[in-house]
Design a protein around this motif. Structure first.
Motif, PDB file in Angstrom:
ATOM      1  N   LEU A  69      41.808  35.242  44.048  1.00 21.58           N
ATOM      2  CA  LEU A  69      42.791  35.067  42.963  1.00 21.58           C
ATOM      3  C   LEU A  69      42.759  36.572  42.172  1.00 21.58           C
ATOM      4  CD1 LEU A  69      42.013  31.556  41.894  1.00 21.58           C
ATOM      5  CD2 LEU A  69      44.120  32.402  42.757  1.00 21.58           C
ATOM      6  N   VAL A  70      41.514  37.095  41.893  1.00 17.37           N
ATOM      7  CA  VAL A  70      41.427  38.430  41.259  1.00 17.37           C
ATOM      8  C   VAL A  70      42.176  39.705  41.937  1.00 17.37           C
ATOM      9  CG1 VAL A  70      39.990  40.031  40.146  1.00 17.37           C
ATOM     10  CG2 VAL A  70      39.493  37.857  39.945  1.00 17.37           C
ATOM     11  N   HIS A  71      42.059  39.518  43.314  1.00 22.24           N
ATOM     12  CA  HIS A  71      42.582  40.669  44.170  1.00 22.24           C
ATOM     13  C   HIS A  71      44.114  40.622  44.097  1.00 22.24           C
ATOM     14  CE1 HIS A  71      42.602  43.676  47.149  1.00 22.24           C
ATOM     15  NE2 HIS A  71      43.305  42.764  48.091  1.00 22.24           N
TER      16      HIS A  71
ATOM     17  N   ALA B  18      43.558  42.082  22.536  1.00 19.81           N
ATOM     18  CA  ALA B  18      43.889  41.796  23.872  1.00 19.81           C
ATOM     19  C   ALA B  18      44.477  42.931  24.369  1.00 19.81           C
ATOM     20  CB  ALA B  18      44.605  40.379  23.992  1.00 19.81           C
ATOM     21  N   ASN B  19      44.106  43.329  25.540  1.00 17.96           N
ATOM     22  CA  ASN B  19      44.739  44.425  26.319  1.00 17.96           C
ATOM     23  C   ASN B  19      44.943  44.040  27.831  1.00 17.96           C
ATOM     24  OD1 ASN B  19      44.638  47.308  24.787  1.00 17.96           O
ATOM     25  ND2 ASN B  19      42.766  46.086  24.196  1.00 17.96           N
ATOM     26  N   HIS B  20      46.145  44.339  28.143  1.00 23.68           N
ATOM     27  CA  HIS B  20      46.642  44.038  29.496  1.00 23.68           C
ATOM     28  C   HIS B  20      46.347  45.095  30.703  1.00 23.68           C
ATOM     29  CE1 HIS B  20      48.337  40.424  28.040  1.00 23.68           C
ATOM     30  NE2 HIS B  20      48.443  41.160  26.790  1.00 23.68           N
ATOM     31  N   VAL B  21      45.447  44.938  31.644  1.00 24.03           N
ATOM     32  CA  VAL B  21      44.827  46.185  32.117  1.00 24.03           C
ATOM     33  C   VAL B  21      44.757  45.686  33.834  1.00 24.03           C
ATOM     34  CG1 VAL B  21      43.011  47.818  32.436  1.00 24.03           C
ATOM     35  CG2 VAL B  21      43.583  46.690  30.339  1.00 24.03           C
ATOM     36  N   PRO B  22      45.095  46.555  34.722  1.00 28.50           N
ATOM     37  CA  PRO B  22      45.054  46.331  36.101  1.00 28.50           C
ATOM     38  C   PRO B  22      43.544  46.697  36.623  1.00 28.50           C
ATOM     39  CG  PRO B  22      46.368  48.392  35.904  1.00 28.50           C
ATOM     40  CD  PRO B  22      46.106  47.741  34.471  1.00 28.50           C
ATOM     41  N   PHE B  23      42.825  45.694  37.168  1.00 22.53           N
ATOM     42  CA  PHE B  23      41.437  45.881  37.491  1.00 22.53           C
ATOM     43  C   PHE B  23      41.263  46.100  38.945  1.00 22.53           C
ATOM     44  CE2 PHE B  23      41.056  44.149  33.246  1.00 22.53           C
ATOM     45  CZ  PHE B  23      39.792  44.697  32.830  1.00 22.53           C
ATOM     46  N   GLU B  24      40.273  46.590  39.175  1.00 24.26           N
ATOM     47  CA  GLU B  24      39.549  46.482  40.571  1.00 24.26           C
ATOM     48  C   GLU B  24      38.391  45.882  40.668  1.00 24.26           C
ATOM     49  OE1 GLU B  24      40.464  48.555  43.939  1.00 24.26           O
ATOM     50  OE2 GLU B  24      42.304  47.652  43.038  1.00 24.26           O
ATOM     51  N   LEU B  25      38.084  45.163  41.438  1.00 24.91           N
ATOM     52  CA  LEU B  25      36.751  44.255  41.573  1.00 24.91           C
ATOM     53  C   LEU B  25      35.919  44.825  42.458  1.00 24.91           C
ATOM     54  CD1 LEU B  25      34.752  41.638  40.994  1.00 24.91           C
ATOM     55  CD2 LEU B  25      36.336  40.334  42.861  1.00 24.91           C
ATOM     56  N   GLU B  26      34.670  45.188  42.245  1.00 28.03           N
ATOM     57  CA  GLU B  26      33.533  45.487  42.945  1.00 28.03           C
ATOM     58  C   GLU B  26      32.730  44.371  43.212  1.00 28.03           C
ATOM     59  OE1 GLU B  26      33.474  48.342  44.725  1.00 28.03           O
ATOM     60  OE2 GLU B  26      35.396  49.069  43.912  1.00 28.03           O
ATOM     61  N   PRO B  27      32.884  43.451  44.255  1.00 25.41           N
ATOM     62  CA  PRO B  27      32.105  42.562  44.097  1.00 25.41           C
ATOM     63  C   PRO B  27      30.474  42.550  44.452  1.00 25.41           C
ATOM     64  CG  PRO B  27      33.528  42.557  46.342  1.00 25.41           C
ATOM     65  CD  PRO B  27      33.723  43.421  45.496  1.00 25.41           C
ATOM     66  N   ALA B  28      30.095  43.711  45.033  1.00 23.29           N
ATOM     67  CA  ALA B  28      28.838  43.880  45.474  1.00 23.29           C
ATOM     68  C   ALA B  28      28.028  44.726  44.314  1.00 23.29           C
ATOM     69  CB  ALA B  28      28.594  44.890  46.652  1.00 23.29           C
ATOM     70  N   GLN B  29      28.694  45.102  43.293  1.00 25.31           N
ATOM     71  CA  GLN B  29      28.053  45.968  42.209  1.00 25.31           C
ATOM     72  C   GLN B  29      27.600  44.890  41.085  1.00 25.31           C
ATOM     73  OE1 GLN B  29      30.053  49.436  40.889  1.00 25.31           O
ATOM     74  NE2 GLN B  29      29.090  49.309  39.044  1.00 25.31           N
ATOM     75  N   GLY B  30      26.325  44.700  40.978  1.00 25.31           N
ATOM     76  CA  GLY B  30      25.904  43.648  39.943  1.00 25.31           C
ATOM     77  C   GLY B  30      25.559  42.249  40.622  1.00 25.31           C
ATOM     78  N   PRO B  31      24.864  41.435  39.781  1.00 25.21           N
ATOM     79  CA  PRO B  31      24.683  39.945  40.430  1.00 25.21           C
ATOM     80  C   PRO B  31      25.924  39.136  40.596  1.00 25.21           C
ATOM     81  CG  PRO B  31      23.191  40.669  38.420  1.00 25.21           C
ATOM     82  CD  PRO B  31      24.282  41.974  38.380  1.00 25.21           C
TER      83      PRO B  31
END
Length: 209
Positions: A18-20, A38-51
């Motif tokens: 869903l995030v991707h 509130a800020n509207h920002v496009p994100f990239e998810l790094e699933p392996a970085q952090g718990p």
């Protein structure tokens, strides 16, 4: 977020999907003055970085977020998937009992985490390269950062700052008529397809996978 068990999405791969697929997040933070921003920002998810994974993005250097929260802050990032109105007329049982009302179906993901500013050109170049590669992929001739003059690109990079949100907790809700009996569920899916809302109909159908 109000989260009845039958609407809760706990499968991490589904949350990441869903995030991707819907990367424009609403970053909500408390301001030093006690309000909310509130800020509207496009994100990239790094699933392996952090718990629990890390969200990466950038904001304008002139954005108060880049100065007021430079020391870090607890934040919430909200992602919205497909959504749409559902009429009670689409339920076969409505025509038998008339005991139904309209509703709204939707998907939402809440990422709770800690904000960190990353004022580093190498980080920004890598992040922006990944963002443009992904979102330009469908173009006949994808735009690349290397096409911009070096001095112009350097000036533009200087106007933004990187941010990371180390996720501490995910909440996800898929309110997609899972609480309806099968024939009413099927009636809503069929009506959505007839109205050109295959996106919402497909999302509902995935709840049966």
């Amino acid at each position: 977020m109000y989260l009845p068990d039958h609407f809760a999405e706990t499968r991490l791969p589904e949350i990441h999907r869903l995030v991707h697929e819907h990367p424009l997040g609403m970053l909500v933070a408390a301001t030093p003055g006690g309000g909310l921003d509130a800020n509207h920002v496009p994100f990239e998810l790094e699933p392996a970085q952090g718990p629990h994974g890390t969200l990466q993005a950038h904001v304008a250097r002139a954005n108060p977020l880049a100065t007021e929260l430079a020391g870090g802050a607890d934040v919430l990032v909200v992602f919205r998937g497909v959504q749409g109105y559902v009429s009670p007329n689409w339920y076969p049982t409505k025509h038998e009992t008339h005991r139904h009302v309209p509703t709204w179906n939707y998907e939402a993901v809440h990422a709770h985490g800690r904000l960190r500013l990353v004022d580093d050109e190498r980080f920004l170049r890598g992040l922006l390269a990944r963002l443009t590669r992904r979102h330009e992929a469908a173009e006949p001739v994808p735009w690349r950062m290397g096409q911009a003059p070096a001095d112009y690109l350097e000036r533009m990079l200087g106007m933004v700052v990187g941010i990371e949100v180390e996720v501490t907790r995910w909440e996800a809700k898929r309110k997609l008529s899972q609480n309806r009996e099968a024939r009413d569920f099927d009636g809503a899916v069929q009506a959505l397809r007839e109205r050109g809302r295959a996106d919402l109909a497909d999302a509902m159908a995935r709840t049966r996978d």
